[in-house]
Design a protein around this motif. Structure first.
Motif, PDB file in Angstrom:
ATOM      1  N   TYR A 285      50.105  61.530  62.394  1.00  0.00           N
ATOM      2  CA  TYR A 285      50.369  60.395  61.908  1.00  0.00           C
ATOM      3  C   TYR A 285      48.958  59.797  61.358  1.00  0.00           C
ATOM      4  O   TYR A 285      47.767  59.755  62.277  1.00  0.00           O
ATOM      5  CB  TYR A 285      50.989  59.235  62.646  1.00  0.00           C
ATOM      6  N   ASP A 286      49.071  59.112  60.382  1.00  0.00           N
ATOM      7  CA  ASP A 286      47.698  58.271  59.720  1.00  0.00           C
ATOM      8  C   ASP A 286      47.575  56.977  60.271  1.00  0.00           C
ATOM      9  O   ASP A 286      48.431  56.483  61.207  1.00  0.00           O
ATOM     10  CB  ASP A 286      47.439  58.233  58.459  1.00  0.00           C
ATOM     11  N   ASN A 287      46.508  56.242  60.298  1.00  0.00           N
ATOM     12  CA  ASN A 287      46.329  55.087  61.105  1.00  0.00           C
ATOM     13  C   ASN A 287      47.273  54.183  60.542  1.00  0.00           C
ATOM     14  O   ASN A 287      47.912  53.073  61.179  1.00  0.00           O
ATOM     15  CB  ASN A 287      44.825  54.697  60.801  1.00  0.00           C
ATOM     16  N   ASN A 288      47.708  54.202  59.349  1.00  0.00           N
ATOM     17  CA  ASN A 288      48.502  52.969  58.773  1.00  0.00           C
ATOM     18  C   ASN A 288      50.025  53.088  59.519  1.00  0.00           C
ATOM     19  O   ASN A 288      50.481  52.148  59.816  1.00  0.00           O
ATOM     20  CB  ASN A 288      48.561  53.290  57.189  1.00  0.00           C
ATOM     21  N   GLU A 289      50.605  54.657  59.468  1.00  0.00           N
ATOM     22  CA  GLU A 289      51.491  54.909  60.088  1.00  0.00           C
ATOM     23  C   GLU A 289      51.587  54.367  61.492  1.00  0.00           C
ATOM     24  O   GLU A 289      52.856  53.668  62.093  1.00  0.00           O
ATOM     25  CB  GLU A 289      52.147  56.185  59.848  1.00  0.00           C
ATOM     26  N   ILE A 290      50.782  54.745  62.236  1.00  0.00           N
ATOM     27  CA  ILE A 290      50.587  54.266  63.577  1.00  0.00           C
ATOM     28  C   ILE A 290      50.493  52.971  63.773  1.00  0.00           C
ATOM     29  O   ILE A 290      51.195  52.217  64.678  1.00  0.00           O
ATOM     30  CB  ILE A 290      49.204  54.898  64.498  1.00  0.00           C
ATOM     31  N   LEU A 291      49.969  52.211  63.057  1.00  0.00           N
ATOM     32  CA  LEU A 291      49.864  50.343  63.083  1.00  0.00           C
ATOM     33  C   LEU A 291      51.334  49.910  62.779  1.00  0.00           C
ATOM     34  O   LEU A 291      51.629  49.269  63.440  1.00  0.00           O
ATOM     35  CB  LEU A 291      48.922  50.060  61.699  1.00  0.00           C
ATOM     36  N   GLN A 292      51.757  50.644  61.673  1.00  0.00           N
ATOM     37  CA  GLN A 292      53.227  50.255  61.678  1.00  0.00           C
ATOM     38  C   GLN A 292      54.044  50.192  62.825  1.00  0.00           C
ATOM     39  O   GLN A 292      55.178  49.452  63.169  1.00  0.00           O
ATOM     40  CB  GLN A 292      54.049  50.970  60.470  1.00  0.00           C
ATOM     41  N   MET A 293      54.144  51.413  63.591  1.00  0.00           N
ATOM     42  CA  MET A 293      54.844  51.777  64.814  1.00  0.00           C
ATOM     43  C   MET A 293      54.562  50.622  65.833  1.00  0.00           C
ATOM     44  O   MET A 293      55.399  50.028  66.582  1.00  0.00           O
ATOM     45  CB  MET A 293      54.544  53.217  65.198  1.00  0.00           C
ATOM     46  N   LEU A 294      53.177  50.571  65.772  1.00  0.00           N
ATOM     47  CA  LEU A 294      52.526  49.433  67.195  1.00  0.00           C
ATOM     48  C   LEU A 294      53.264  48.154  66.792  1.00  0.00           C
ATOM     49  O   LEU A 294      53.357  47.363  67.651  1.00  0.00           O
ATOM     50  CB  LEU A 294      50.954  49.643  67.423  1.00  0.00           C
ATOM     51  N   ASN A 295      53.140  47.707  65.595  1.00  0.00           N
ATOM     52  CA  ASN A 295      53.660  46.588  65.237  1.00  0.00           C
ATOM     53  C   ASN A 295      55.029  46.299  65.279  1.00  0.00           C
ATOM     54  O   ASN A 295      55.142  45.303  65.978  1.00  0.00           O
ATOM     55  CB  ASN A 295      53.457  46.244  63.630  1.00  0.00           C
ATOM     56  N   LYS A 296      55.807  47.289  65.181  1.00  0.00           N
ATOM     57  CA  LYS A 296      57.230  47.355  65.412  1.00  0.00           C
ATOM     58  C   LYS A 296      57.527  47.137  67.002  1.00  0.00           C
ATOM     59  O   LYS A 296      58.273  46.315  67.256  1.00  0.00           O
ATOM     60  CB  LYS A 296      57.929  48.446  64.647  1.00  0.00           C
ATOM     61  N   LYS A 297      56.685  48.081  67.870  1.00  0.00           N
ATOM     62  CA  LYS A 297      56.716  47.931  68.901  1.00  0.00           C
ATOM     63  C   LYS A 297      56.689  46.434  69.552  1.00  0.00           C
ATOM     64  O   LYS A 297      57.466  46.158  70.624  1.00  0.00           O
ATOM     65  CB  LYS A 297      56.037  48.921  69.885  1.00  0.00           C
ATOM     66  N   SER A 298      55.329  46.018  69.171  1.00  0.00           N
ATOM     67  CA  SER A 298      55.126  44.813  69.431  1.00  0.00           C
ATOM     68  C   SER A 298      56.093  43.699  69.463  1.00  0.00           C
ATOM     69  O   SER A 298      56.277  42.664  70.184  1.00  0.00           O
ATOM     70  CB  SER A 298      53.762  44.517  68.970  1.00  0.00           C
TER      71      SER A 298
END
Length: 224
Positions: A22-35
């Motif tokens: 995963y690139d950083n943008n995809e990881i960011l979206q996943m972390l955002n959703k989890k948060s």
């Protein structure tokens, strides 16, 4: 057939470029959703607590259970049950209950605001800032809940001494000592149980949110 060289094979395999899943943008979206989900969980837990204590408080107030328990304590200390005493206690209890519900309702609203503001399209720094603010709000809610309990216990204790003094009653030293020790022990035990509850229920979610926050900060540091 050429001889198989295991060492050369291992070296070649280790030198192969590893493709990032995963690139950083995809990881960011996943972390955002989890948060966002973690904040939502705390919001709904606080809503449940607000409704539960509202119903329980109203039930005990209508049934007069709190008044009966309180007056029983006064009678054991030698005070007489009077209409004025009952009315004064009911007024104090109702005022403190309303204050407690208002404080809880305020934090429920703050949790809801945080939930609405954490959106998928937000930039990284804004997300980190919101999560930090949310953590501070949760900590404030826990500390204020414990402080309210201690304050309410202190107010009721002062009211007991006021009631005794207004009737010119001096309880026996043994009864007074048992009463004071009972107040201290019950308050300490209740505070410990509340702290344990918040550590278990809110703590589990907050630890996961902390992990997300650490990962978000790591992404942010790499982008600088």
């Amino acid at each position: 057939m050429p001889e198989f060289d295991l060492d050369r094979f291992k070296k070649t395999w280790q030198e192969q470029p590893v493709q990032q899943k995963y690139d950083n943008n995809e990881i960011l979206q996943m972390l955002n959703k989890k948060s966002r989900n973690y904040v939502k969980y705390i919001f709904w837990i606080s809503v449940f607590e607000f409704l539960f204590f509202s119903v329980m408080g109203l039930f005990y107030f209508l049934q007069g259970e709190e008044t009966t328990t309180f007056l029983n304590v006064l009678e054991k200390l030698g005070a007489k049950r009077t209409t004025e005493l009952e009315n004064n206690f009911d007024n104090i209890y109702l005022g403190l209950k309303i204050l407690s519900l208002l404080v809880t309702a305020y934090f429920v609203f703050k949790f809801y605001q945080n939930y609405r503001k954490i959106k998928i399209e937000e930039n990284l720094k804004a997300l980190i800032t919101r999560i930090i603010k949310f953590k501070k709000t949760v900590n404030a809610f826990i500390l204020i809940s414990i402080a309210l309990l201690v304050a309410f216990t202190s107010i009721f204790t002062v009211f007991i001494f006021y009631a005794l003094n207004s009737q010119n009653i001096e309880p026996a030293n043994s009864a007074l000592t048992i009463f004071i020790i009972g107040i201290i022990l019950s308050t300490g035990l209740t505070v410990a149980l509340i702290w344990l509850y918040y550590r278990l229920v809110y703590g589990i979610i907050m630890r996961k949110l902390d992990k997300n926050l650490t990962q978000l900060k790591d992404i942010d540091s790499k982008e600088i």
